[in-house]
Scaffold this motif. Sequence first.
Motif, PDB file in Angstrom:
ATOM      1  N   THR A  52       0.841  -1.211   0.000  1.00  0.00           N
ATOM      2  CA  THR A  52       0.000   0.000   0.000  1.00  0.00           C
ATOM      3  C   THR A  52       0.874   1.258   0.000  1.00  0.00           C
ATOM      4  O   THR A  52       0.597   2.223  -0.724  1.00  0.00           O
ATOM      5  CB  THR A  52      -0.920  -0.021   1.243  1.00  0.00           C
ATOM      6  OG1 THR A  52      -1.638  -1.253   1.243  1.00  0.00           O
ATOM      7  CG2 THR A  52      -1.884   1.140   1.256  1.00  0.00           C
ATOM      8  N   THR A  89       3.566   6.088  12.440  1.00  0.00           N
ATOM      9  CA  THR A  89       4.200   4.931  13.102  1.00  0.00           C
ATOM     10  C   THR A  89       3.460   3.631  12.808  1.00  0.00           C
ATOM     11  O   THR A  89       3.907   2.563  13.210  1.00  0.00           O
ATOM     12  CB  THR A  89       4.265   5.092  14.639  1.00  0.00           C
ATOM     13  OG1 THR A  89       2.934   5.000  15.154  1.00  0.00           O
ATOM     14  CG2 THR A  89       4.920   6.388  15.053  1.00  0.00           C
ATOM     15  N   GLY A 114       1.658   0.607  10.250  1.00  0.00           N
ATOM     16  CA  GLY A 114       2.283  -0.235   9.234  1.00  0.00           C
ATOM     17  C   GLY A 114       2.463   0.494   7.916  1.00  0.00           C
ATOM     18  O   GLY A 114       3.589   0.639   7.414  1.00  0.00           O
ATOM     19  N   VAL A 115       1.375   0.985   7.341  1.00  0.00           N
ATOM     20  CA  VAL A 115       1.462   1.691   6.051  1.00  0.00           C
ATOM     21  C   VAL A 115       2.328   2.942   6.220  1.00  0.00           C
ATOM     22  O   VAL A 115       3.196   3.233   5.393  1.00  0.00           O
ATOM     23  CB  VAL A 115       0.059   2.073   5.526  1.00  0.00           C
ATOM     24  CG1 VAL A 115       0.179   2.820   4.199  1.00  0.00           C
ATOM     25  CG2 VAL A 115      -0.837   0.845   5.359  1.00  0.00           C
ATOM     26  N   THR A 137       2.212  11.932  13.848  1.00  0.00           N
ATOM     27  CA  THR A 137       1.971  10.820  14.759  1.00  0.00           C
ATOM     28  C   THR A 137       1.210  11.272  16.002  1.00  0.00           C
ATOM     29  O   THR A 137       1.296  12.436  16.397  1.00  0.00           O
ATOM     30  CB  THR A 137       3.318  10.166  15.183  1.00  0.00           C
ATOM     31  OG1 THR A 137       3.032   9.061  16.035  1.00  0.00           O
ATOM     32  CG2 THR A 137       4.228  11.143  15.900  1.00  0.00           C
ATOM     33  N   GLY A 138       0.499  10.321  16.607  1.00  0.00           N
ATOM     34  CA  GLY A 138      -0.142  10.577  17.888  1.00  0.00           C
ATOM     35  C   GLY A 138       0.689  10.040  19.037  1.00  0.00           C
ATOM     36  O   GLY A 138       0.265  10.108  20.193  1.00  0.00           O
ATOM     37  N   LYS A 139       1.854   9.474  18.718  1.00  0.00           N
ATOM     38  CA  LYS A 139       2.691   8.865  19.770  1.00  0.00           C
ATOM     39  C   LYS A 139       3.811   9.837  20.142  1.00  0.00           C
ATOM     40  O   LYS A 139       4.732  10.063  19.350  1.00  0.00           O
ATOM     41  CB  LYS A 139       3.282   7.539  19.275  1.00  0.00           C
ATOM     42  CG  LYS A 139       2.215   6.493  18.935  1.00  0.00           C
ATOM     43  CD  LYS A 139       2.840   5.158  18.577  1.00  0.00           C
ATOM     44  CE  LYS A 139       1.798   4.108  18.214  1.00  0.00           C
ATOM     45  NZ  LYS A 139       1.212   4.284  16.869  1.00  0.00           N
ATOM     46  N   SER A 186      -5.552   6.058   1.659  1.00  0.00           N
ATOM     47  CA  SER A 186      -5.634   4.591   1.767  1.00  0.00           C
ATOM     48  C   SER A 186      -6.339   4.118   3.025  1.00  0.00           C
ATOM     49  O   SER A 186      -6.722   2.954   3.089  1.00  0.00           O
ATOM     50  CB  SER A 186      -4.230   3.979   1.716  1.00  0.00           C
ATOM     51  OG  SER A 186      -3.415   4.529   2.717  1.00  0.00           O
ATOM     52  N   LEU A 210      -8.651   4.564   7.006  1.00  0.00           N
ATOM     53  CA  LEU A 210      -9.868   5.087   7.634  1.00  0.00           C
ATOM     54  C   LEU A 210      -9.806   5.028   9.159  1.00  0.00           C
ATOM     55  O   LEU A 210     -10.838   5.127   9.821  1.00  0.00           O
ATOM     56  CB  LEU A 210     -11.095   4.306   7.115  1.00  0.00           C
ATOM     57  CG  LEU A 210     -10.998   2.784   7.039  1.00  0.00           C
ATOM     58  CD1 LEU A 210     -10.806   2.107   8.364  1.00  0.00           C
ATOM     59  CD2 LEU A 210     -12.188   2.205   6.319  1.00  0.00           C
ATOM     60  N   ILE A 238      -6.213   4.581  -3.074  1.00  0.00           N
ATOM     61  CA  ILE A 238      -5.319   3.415  -3.126  1.00  0.00           C
ATOM     62  C   ILE A 238      -6.101   2.185  -2.676  1.00  0.00           C
ATOM     63  O   ILE A 238      -6.613   2.154  -1.551  1.00  0.00           O
ATOM     64  CB  ILE A 238      -4.103   3.613  -2.175  1.00  0.00           C
ATOM     65  CG1 ILE A 238      -3.317   4.889  -2.524  1.00  0.00           C
ATOM     66  CG2 ILE A 238      -3.205   2.377  -2.179  1.00  0.00           C
ATOM     67  CD1 ILE A 238      -2.595   4.879  -3.852  1.00  0.00           C
ATOM     68  N   SER A 284      -5.156  -1.618  -2.424  1.00  0.00           N
ATOM     69  CA  SER A 284      -4.103  -2.632  -2.625  1.00  0.00           C
ATOM     70  C   SER A 284      -4.682  -4.022  -2.848  1.00  0.00           C
ATOM     71  O   SER A 284      -4.047  -4.863  -3.481  1.00  0.00           O
ATOM     72  CB  SER A 284      -3.157  -2.662  -1.425  1.00  0.00           C
ATOM     73  OG  SER A 284      -3.853  -3.061  -0.265  1.00  0.00           O
TER      74      SER A 284
END
Length: 334
Positions: free
Chosen positions: A136, A162, A164-165, A184-186, A248, A250, A273, A275
């Motif tokens: 993706t 952070t 996977g995609v 990021t939210g981290k 890609s 949601l 996108i 995949s």
Amino acid sequence: MTPAEFRCYLVNRDAEKRVTAEVTTLPLDRLPAGDVLIRVQCSSLNFKDALAASGRPGVAKTYPHVPGIDAAGVVAESRSPQLQVGQEVIVTGYDLGAGVWGGYSEYIRVPAGWVVPLPQGLSLPESMIYGTAGLTAAMSLEALIEQGITPDRGEIVVTGATGGVGSVAVALLAKAGYRVAAVTGKPDAADYLTQLGATTILDREAVNDTSGKPLLAARWAGAVDTVGGNTLATIIRSTERLGCVTASGLVGGIELPLTVMPFILRGVKLVGIDSAEYPLARRIALWNKMAKEWRPEKLELMLTRVVGLSQLAEPIREILAGKIRGRVVVKVES
Ligand SMILES: NC(=O)c1ccc[n+]([C@@H]2O[C@H](COP(=O)([O-])OP(=O)(O)OC[C@H]3O[C@@H](n4cnc5c(N)ncnc54)[C@H](OP(=O)(O)O)[C@@H]3O)[C@@H](O)[C@H]2O)c1
């Protein structure tokens, strides 16, 4: 020789919609019909797998179900002249782990048209560090290139960075020479994202505009959005003239609160996108790039952990809560 039985991670949902999961052994004839039987060495954990494994609607069509939208392994039986017994292969997407039992299983049986020969330069476990998330992210990079977004055009923003995609997108874009702003939210993720190649780190709130303005200050040449909802709407409104945004995901919502202004006043392009149904020939070409010229220096930086079939419950909970960093590989072969 192919055994009579196989181990798998089987998810059940009863009449009261209570969901249970167990690692169990089933006869091989429980697998669906298909051209190719694959002995699975490893799979991976994607957000969609967690939805299927927890009985959320929209992924698994029937129960009992075996999740796993990704699988990497060796051809055990083949009715296709293109695929030989003993060949190393990858299957991601299509209906795997959704309508068809998936990769959390010692064996899968699938149509030949779903099977990608493992490209040279990539091992089976490495292919699952990428998995669907990697494909993706690669499709998103390909879309930016096709829309003429070259590195000299400016910064590319990646949301859910952070995840996977997001992680693979940051790494692929950096390797291709783009400046990458990672959202990021981290709060503790800056070191990780910098190591992947991000040059700017932003908090989620920086791309969550609630002013209602149709256009915001133009800031990005392009974007890889994995979040959707108001995040995607904010980014589209902040994209420069003739920029391109790929959509890609949601995790932040399926709605898109937006006016047409970014499209008709700035010529911004929005590229979807998908995949799962990406055509096989293009998919093979992209996997070959991911194995060679697009491959990040340290693919293993994105590998958060390797788990067995009996250790899936915890990472499934974590990914649904948006807490996983990078990629989880599922070791299937014992
Ligand atoms: N279209 C396709 O073909 C395709 C393929 C694969 C995945 N997807 C979709 O892409 C999305 C990401 O998948 P994934 O496997 O990468 O999942 P993932 O590993 O769980 O990554 C999602 C990341 O998004 C961020 N996030 C989570 N909840 C959020 C929220 N409420 N608001 C804003 N950010 C949030 C988090 O990153 P930070 O903490 O860094 O912000 C999280 O790690 C999912 O929606 C998935 O269904 C689509």
